[in-house]
Design a protein around this motif. Sequence first.
Motif, PDB file in Angstrom:
ATOM      1  N   GLY A 117       3.848   8.798   2.920  1.00  0.00           N
ATOM      2  CA  GLY A 117       5.035   7.992   3.189  1.00  0.00           C
ATOM      3  C   GLY A 117       6.238   8.399   2.386  1.00  0.00           C
ATOM      4  N   ASN A 118       6.425   9.691   2.189  1.00  0.00           N
ATOM      5  CA  ASN A 118       7.629  10.160   1.493  1.00  0.00           C
ATOM      6  C   ASN A 118       7.762   9.665   0.052  1.00  0.00           C
ATOM      7  OD1 ASN A 118       9.213  11.863   2.909  1.00  0.00           O
ATOM      8  ND2 ASN A 118       9.999  10.250   4.262  1.00  0.00           N
ATOM      9  N   ALA A 119       6.677   9.180  -0.472  1.00  0.00           N
ATOM     10  CA  ALA A 119       6.749   8.551  -1.803  1.00  0.00           C
ATOM     11  C   ALA A 119       6.920   9.580  -2.913  1.00  0.00           C
ATOM     12  CB  ALA A 119       5.488   7.737  -2.040  1.00  0.00           C
ATOM     13  N   ASP A 120       7.471   9.139  -4.038  1.00  0.00           N
ATOM     14  CA  ASP A 120       7.560  10.005  -5.229  1.00  0.00           C
ATOM     15  C   ASP A 120       6.350   9.775  -6.133  1.00  0.00           C
ATOM     16  OD1 ASP A 120      10.069  11.075  -4.558  1.00  0.00           O
ATOM     17  OD2 ASP A 120      11.045   9.234  -5.287  1.00  0.00           O
ATOM     18  N   TYR A 121       5.921   8.515  -6.207  1.00  0.00           N
ATOM     19  CA  TYR A 121       4.793   8.168  -7.073  1.00  0.00           C
ATOM     20  C   TYR A 121       3.861   7.200  -6.352  1.00  0.00           C
ATOM     21  CZ  TYR A 121       6.021  10.439 -11.431  1.00  0.00           C
ATOM     22  OH  TYR A 121       6.246  11.382 -12.406  1.00  0.00           O
ATOM     23  N   THR A 122       2.594   7.233  -6.719  1.00  0.00           N
ATOM     24  CA  THR A 122       1.667   6.206  -6.223  1.00  0.00           C
ATOM     25  C   THR A 122       1.031   5.526  -7.441  1.00  0.00           C
ATOM     26  OG1 THR A 122      -0.174   7.733  -6.122  1.00  0.00           O
ATOM     27  CG2 THR A 122       1.083   7.449  -4.088  1.00  0.00           C
ATOM     28  N   ILE A 123       0.667   4.283  -7.242  1.00  0.00           N
ATOM     29  CA  ILE A 123      -0.078   3.577  -8.296  1.00  0.00           C
ATOM     30  C   ILE A 123      -1.395   3.115  -7.675  1.00  0.00           C
ATOM     31  CG2 ILE A 123      -0.096   1.672  -9.957  1.00  0.00           C
ATOM     32  CD1 ILE A 123       2.987   1.652  -9.810  1.00  0.00           C
ATOM     33  N   ASN A 124      -2.487   3.524  -8.300  1.00  0.00           N
ATOM     34  CA  ASN A 124      -3.818   3.104  -7.848  1.00  0.00           C
ATOM     35  C   ASN A 124      -4.533   2.444  -9.024  1.00  0.00           C
ATOM     36  OD1 ASN A 124      -3.074   5.784  -6.373  1.00  0.00           O
ATOM     37  ND2 ASN A 124      -4.472   4.688  -5.032  1.00  0.00           N
ATOM     38  N   SER A 125      -5.734   2.004  -8.734  1.00  0.00           N
ATOM     39  CA  SER A 125      -6.481   1.387  -9.825  1.00  0.00           C
ATOM     40  C   SER A 125      -7.860   2.029  -9.944  1.00  0.00           C
ATOM     41  CB  SER A 125      -6.636  -0.116  -9.541  1.00  0.00           C
ATOM     42  OG  SER A 125      -7.648  -0.644 -10.342  1.00  0.00           O
ATOM     43  N   SER A 184      14.991  -1.452 -11.151  1.00  0.00           N
ATOM     44  CA  SER A 184      16.232  -1.143 -10.428  1.00  0.00           C
ATOM     45  C   SER A 184      16.328   0.330 -10.013  1.00  0.00           C
ATOM     46  CB  SER A 184      17.428  -1.518 -11.299  1.00  0.00           C
ATOM     47  OG  SER A 184      17.344  -0.777 -12.500  1.00  0.00           O
ATOM     48  N   ASP A 185      15.466   1.192 -10.560  1.00  0.00           N
ATOM     49  CA  ASP A 185      15.521   2.619 -10.195  1.00  0.00           C
ATOM     50  C   ASP A 185      14.868   2.886  -8.848  1.00  0.00           C
ATOM     51  OD1 ASP A 185      16.783   3.165 -12.500  1.00  0.00           O
ATOM     52  OD2 ASP A 185      14.994   3.868 -13.592  1.00  0.00           O
ATOM     53  N   ILE A 186      14.140   1.878  -8.380  1.00  0.00           N
ATOM     54  CA  ILE A 186      13.373   2.093  -7.148  1.00  0.00           C
ATOM     55  C   ILE A 186      14.250   1.862  -5.923  1.00  0.00           C
ATOM     56  CG2 ILE A 186      11.478   1.162  -5.748  1.00  0.00           C
ATOM     57  CD1 ILE A 186       9.967   0.694  -8.379  1.00  0.00           C
ATOM     58  N   SER A 187      14.115   2.816  -4.983  1.00  0.00           N
ATOM     59  CA  SER A 187      14.886   2.660  -3.753  1.00  0.00           C
ATOM     60  C   SER A 187      14.012   1.985  -2.690  1.00  0.00           C
ATOM     61  CB  SER A 187      15.398   4.026  -3.310  1.00  0.00           C
ATOM     62  OG  SER A 187      14.990   4.364  -2.070  1.00  0.00           O
ATOM     63  N   SER A 188      12.720   2.356  -2.613  1.00  0.00           N
ATOM     64  CA  SER A 188      11.805   1.718  -1.660  1.00  0.00           C
ATOM     65  C   SER A 188      10.436   1.573  -2.298  1.00  0.00           C
ATOM     66  CB  SER A 188      11.644   2.586  -0.420  1.00  0.00           C
ATOM     67  OG  SER A 188      12.791   2.539   0.338  1.00  0.00           O
ATOM     68  N   ILE A 189       9.753   0.531  -1.903  1.00  0.00           N
ATOM     69  CA  ILE A 189       8.407   0.323  -2.445  1.00  0.00           C
ATOM     70  C   ILE A 189       7.565  -0.371  -1.378  1.00  0.00           C
ATOM     71  CG2 ILE A 189       9.088  -1.878  -3.542  1.00  0.00           C
ATOM     72  CD1 ILE A 189       7.035  -1.106  -5.807  1.00  0.00           C
ATOM     73  N   THR A 190       6.312   0.002  -1.331  1.00  0.00           N
ATOM     74  CA  THR A 190       5.410  -0.694  -0.412  1.00  0.00           C
ATOM     75  C   THR A 190       4.028  -0.797  -1.055  1.00  0.00           C
ATOM     76  OG1 THR A 190       4.672  -0.818   1.873  1.00  0.00           O
ATOM     77  CG2 THR A 190       4.701   1.343   0.927  1.00  0.00           C
ATOM     78  N   GLY A 191       3.384  -1.899  -0.789  1.00  0.00           N
ATOM     79  CA  GLY A 191       2.006  -2.065  -1.253  1.00  0.00           C
ATOM     80  C   GLY A 191       1.106  -1.947  -0.051  1.00  0.00           C
ATOM     81  N   GLY A 205      -4.448  -2.156  -2.645  1.00  0.00           N
ATOM     82  CA  GLY A 205      -5.182  -0.963  -3.085  1.00  0.00           C
ATOM     83  C   GLY A 205      -4.272   0.123  -3.637  1.00  0.00           C
ATOM     84  N   GLU A 206      -2.999   0.062  -3.247  1.00  0.00           N
ATOM     85  CA  GLU A 206      -2.099   1.150  -3.677  1.00  0.00           C
ATOM     86  C   GLU A 206      -0.654   0.685  -3.582  1.00  0.00           C
ATOM     87  OE1 GLU A 206      -3.048   5.174  -2.146  1.00  0.00           O
ATOM     88  OE2 GLU A 206      -0.918   5.332  -1.665  1.00  0.00           O
ATOM     89  N   ILE A 207       0.157   1.227  -4.488  1.00  0.00           N
ATOM     90  CA  ILE A 207       1.602   0.985  -4.384  1.00  0.00           C
ATOM     91  C   ILE A 207       2.275   2.345  -4.233  1.00  0.00           C
ATOM     92  CG2 ILE A 207       3.673   0.175  -5.601  1.00  0.00           C
ATOM     93  CD1 ILE A 207       1.851  -1.819  -7.092  1.00  0.00           C
ATOM     94  N   ARG A 208       3.201   2.438  -3.283  1.00  0.00           N
ATOM     95  CA  ARG A 208       3.951   3.698  -3.115  1.00  0.00           C
ATOM     96  C   ARG A 208       5.412   3.436  -3.462  1.00  0.00           C
ATOM     97  NH1 ARG A 208       1.305   5.988   2.509  1.00  0.00           N
ATOM     98  NH2 ARG A 208      -0.750   6.298   1.626  1.00  0.00           N
ATOM     99  N   ILE A 209       5.933   4.363  -4.264  1.00  0.00           N
ATOM    100  CA  ILE A 209       7.297   4.144  -4.777  1.00  0.00           C
ATOM    101  C   ILE A 209       8.198   5.316  -4.412  1.00  0.00           C
ATOM    102  CG2 ILE A 209       8.684   3.962  -6.894  1.00  0.00           C
ATOM    103  CD1 ILE A 209       6.131   2.820  -8.244  1.00  0.00           C
TER     104      ILE A 209
END
Lengths: 243, 822
Positions: B54-62, B79-86, B209-213
């Motif tokens: 999804g064009n993300a720069d970073y992902t957060i998993n656990s 505030s640095d984030i332009s888009s985020i989805t969980g 399960g995941e966050i995409r930033i």
Amino acid sequence: MIQIEGIKKTYQIGKESYEVLKGIDLTINEGEFIAIMGPSGSGKSTLLNLLGGLDQADIGNIQVNHAKLQDMSEKERTLFRRKNIGFVFQNYQLLPNMTVEENIAFPMHADRLPKASIQTTVTNLIQSTKLEGKEKNYPSQLSGGQQQRVSIARALSMEPKLVLADEPTGNLDRKMGTEILRLLSSLHQDQKLTIIMVTHDMYAASFANRIILLKDGMIESDIKQAEGGDQNAMASIITKLNS
Amino acid sequence: MLWLASLRNLIRKKSRSFFTLLAILIGITTMFAVISTVETAKYLTTEQLKEFTGNADYTINSTSNTFSEEILDEVETNSDISSITGLVHRQTKINLDSAHHSAESNLRLTGLSSFDNELLSLDVIAGNLDQKGIIISETTAELWNLRAGEILNIQLPKGNKDVSISAIVADTALLEGPASWNEASNKNWRALTTLDNIQELYHAPNQIGEIRIKFKENVEQISSITAIKDSLQNEELIFQKVVLDERQTNQLEELYFMLYAIGGLAMLIGAFILYNTLYVSVSERKNEIAIMKTVGYTPNQVKILFLMEVLYLVIIGLILGIPSGFMLANLLQDGLFGSFQTNIEVKMQFMYALPLSILLGIIIPMLASLIPVTYASKVDVISSLKSIPTEKVSGQKKRTIIGCIVLLGVFIPHAISIVCLLVAVILLYPIMMKALTILFSKTSFLGYEGSIAGKSTLLTLNRSSNMSLILAIAICLGLLVSSIFTSLEQNISRDVIRSFGGNIQFSSETSISNEKLEQISQMDGVKDVMAYSESQATWSIGDENRQFTMIEVKNDWYSNNPLFYANASEQKQILDALEEKDTILLGEYAFREWGGKIGDTMTIYQNGKENSLRVVGKVNTTQYGGYTAFISEENINQLHPNVSPSKGLILLDEYTDESSVKNELLNTFPFDLSSVQTLNEEISKQERALPGVKSLFSGLLMIAIIITGIGILNTLTMNVMDRVREIGVMRAIAFTRWQIYKTIISEGLIIGLNGILIGIFLGITTIYLNAKTSEDILIEFIVPLETILISIICGLIVSIAASVLPSYTVNKITISKSLKQD
């Protein structure tokens, strides 16, 4: 031996038509040595090509040894030519990538003759045309006279009864030319070959016993000369050629 | 005036110009098609990756697979984030009559916290993204025979439920499911829905399960992610930079190389044909050039005259070649991507292919014309007008000596030996061809006409050997490709078995607990079961980041059922070394890209930390495409404490049916298992891709052989046209037309036979050297007898077919005309 009746031949060059032979009737007997003379464009070489089956007449009949050339297919003509007619050309037309003995053997190989028989014939022809020592040479390594002798040897390889020679001395100096003419003459005398030679050269024609003069696609004169040359006849031809 | 003279020269030799043009045209067509295919393949892979991540720069998993949605709310405040989805993935089963058995009904549902952001791009075909329900792809909708607004019944932990199809979208990587019902047994269907919907359906409130930033532009991403990490203070979270590198997900480098090789070969043949044509054209027109020079033309003007001819051919070649290149590229791409069973819409890429093909289509022919054009400009006036033959300076002796020296390179125990062989054969080709041609003439198997043809071939050895050499290279390439594919076909099951890790592989959306493992081990026919974890790590090469999957290795399982293979003697040694502290084992592809040596230290970045690990070896695996690494349980725990396992391997008792265990697994854990793959399914899957790719290569090689045919035709036309008078003499004194046909066809056959024989020799030797020097044990020394037979037949047909036109042309000329030719 050769019966020519009313042959005509026209060539098309671009949109123009040129009638080169305008109705030739001629009978050639076995064992004759004929010189065909005439100015450029008179149809000498065309006549020779038609006699050899290299080209076909538009109208008329040509019979060689009772075989009608105009009724033959191209393949039949080639096979007939191979077995019955020997060719000698002005510029020798040797195959440049073949040695002397290979050039001489070419028609025999084409006819699938046995190798041993080919070899014997080649050896004999090399001796009779005085080419000993030159067997492995390529045409480019030979003088003009030697090349023409190879050409004559090749023409004789299938033991034809008829040899057609188109300006055989045209590219040679007088000394070499004489050598070739003597060779042809001796073949005519010894082997009773019929030789038809196209030439411009009166000296060459003097070796023939019959001279046919062509002019504008027609036979202008047909003169038989005695052995050694008929001076009166020759003088008459020279006059006609110059006129 | 020069341009008009050039044009007239081309028109004067119509058939020669036509065949030269045809060769250039096919060269350009093939080159464009292969460049565009490689470009499209790379683009598709990158696009798939982009769509997938999804064009993300970073992902957060656990480490425990799921975590609280509150974390998403907290990160969102940055505030640095332009888009985020969980997002969260869950498994279910569809209840459709079309699904004949359980394995065909697995659906992976992905819940997203937001559809309206730049991390997701969905092209809606029908329905509405905002409506409650599930979103499916066009292909899936067609196979399910459902339209937007219609109802699908799915199985959920608390019983079956009807869900509506809220939208149908264009095929995309994120929704890439089976392309057919046949594929459905080993590939999950996919659907998207809202995060809330999943949480509600699965009774898992607040779980993600995941966050995409995606960060805003000009943001220092490392410091931003560090700030987020510091603010969250959660040891379980894994922060991973998204590395978009198409190489990490596919191993198509070899395929690309072979495609380029065939495209290059096609262009090279075109260039060779042009070189030959031009050379003969210059030789024929020496007299004309001499006259031009006499009346004041400069050498440069002569050069321009010939270059204009080349330019005409090139321009026409490009005008016709590029559109036909598009058509060939379409065919090639349909075939290629069809073989890999992708149902993503393939958009042909030609951003590089178009300018590159135009550029190479101009440069290569121009380069090929340089020697003849220079030769033309240097024509000596006097000798040309007097027809004095110029002395030929032969470099053959020097060429032979260099060739023999280069040939010694085949003894080098390295792949370079193949290059040495090729170069040596190129250098020695004329002498080899000469020897073989003399042999053909001596054995007179082609008869007297054959021996004459042999002599003619020797006279035009340079020209004829060029075309024959190209046929030899095309055959060599064909044999090599065929041998590699035969080798792969024969060994694919062995290859899969040795690195499959057991009989069944499975992965779970949730952590595989010990209870689950116990449950699996109790199933009929299950001998043993093991769970392991996988995580992503990044390493850098210069400024570029690379990412690989790190697979946890458990020695007791791997000693009998590894997920990788090395040499039998090294396997145990590698496993022992892997138990040492701070060690890592690299997959062959990652090892090659990394560029270090075994024993060197590799720096990897995981979760923002830098770790130095010693590389203890390199291994192969068929289970993971792209970059892979293996790491021991202890070492992975050091990098990531308590990573929950989400993958599993099952070993079955002998004679146990894999599919029955698979069905039992799917029925037992319908909402957890995201994939279950049996050993035999994997073997069939890998086997299915081979015939398609093999046919593509065969097709391209056929094109190369056809161009070689055009080359032989071109060479023979020039050979016979040089000898019109000679052939006329032959016909005048003895040869029938058929004998002339036979002579010229023999000449074509001699060129072809040389190419075939030397090509087969070169091919077999290349296969041997490739097998000897290749580290891939799948590549064996296999002589592809069938391909050899096909090469012989094709080579002979092409040679004979190429000889027909020249022999017909020369036979058409009357004898009296032939005798008058210069």
